[in-house]
Write a protein that holds these residues in place. Structure first.
Motif, PDB file in Angstrom:
ATOM      1  N   SER A  43       2.389   6.547   0.694  1.00 16.73           N
ATOM      2  CA  SER A  43       2.909   5.652   1.726  1.00 16.73           C
ATOM      3  C   SER A  43       1.801   4.831   2.379  1.00 16.73           C
ATOM      4  O   SER A  43       2.072   3.768   2.932  1.00 16.73           O
ATOM      5  N   THR A  45      -0.466   3.371   0.655  1.00 18.23           N
ATOM      6  CA  THR A  45      -0.614   2.253  -0.273  1.00 18.23           C
ATOM      7  C   THR A  45       0.666   1.446  -0.381  1.00 18.23           C
ATOM      8  O   THR A  45       0.636   0.231  -0.489  1.00 18.23           O
ATOM      9  N   TYR A  46       1.790   2.145  -0.373  1.00 17.23           N
ATOM     10  CA  TYR A  46       3.094   1.503  -0.521  1.00 17.23           C
ATOM     11  C   TYR A  46       3.911   1.769   0.749  1.00 17.23           C
ATOM     12  O   TYR A  46       4.644   2.756   0.835  1.00 17.23           O
ATOM     13  N   GLY A  92       1.503   1.694 -11.019  1.00 12.28           N
ATOM     14  CA  GLY A  92       1.615   2.289  -9.692  1.00 12.28           C
ATOM     15  C   GLY A  92       0.417   3.160  -9.347  1.00 12.28           C
ATOM     16  O   GLY A  92      -0.106   3.124  -8.233  1.00 12.28           O
TER      17      GLY A  92
END
Length: 139
Positions: A43, A45-46, A92
């Motif tokens: 989270s 990073t994304y 990813g």
């Protein structure tokens, strides 16, 4: 689209599939602390993952890894499909590597000691892209 892997595609599919399947099976039994750590890194990073429960996130990640690992190991899964899924998954992972502070040496793409574990996953991207490119060029 070809539905069977060719013999030379099997070794990289098996190598990647076993590693990813093992990772997914290991995450399946992850405790709450491990789940929080995985979720925290992802989270960070994304950001769209921030509101997701860490245990639910880890279970979904586990399921995705088990599914991908199995798809790579089963030679009747079309190489284009398996390769595209592996390429997306590896993308990813490399996004984590590129965007997470401390995983790279300052001002460089070279991994720090903390980043080696994720940077090495570039081989997954190579396998996935290789499967995709071969299927596109051959057909």
């Amino acid at each position: 689209m070809r539905f069977l892997s060719r013999p030379h595609q099997l070794p990289p599919r098996i190598a990647a599939g076993l590693i990813i399947l093992n990772s997914g099976l290991t995450k399946r039994t992850a405790g709450e602390e491990s789940a929080k750590g995985l979720h925290g890194m992802a989270s960070g990073t994304y950001p769209f993952l921030k509101d997701m429960d860490s245990v639910k996130f880890t279970r979904l990640l586990s399921t995705a890894e088990i599914t991908l690992g199995t798809a790579l190991l089963v030679p009747v899964v079309p190489p284009l499909l398996a390769g595209a899924a592996l390429t997306a998954f590896a993308g990813g992972l490399l996004g984590l590597y590129l965007k997470t502070p401390g995983l790279r040496e300052e001002g460089s793409l070279r991994p720090s000691q903390q980043g080696i574990a994720i940077a090495k996953d570039v081989w997954l991207l190579g396998i996935g892209a290789g499967l995709v490119v071969e299927e596109i060029v051959r057909d």
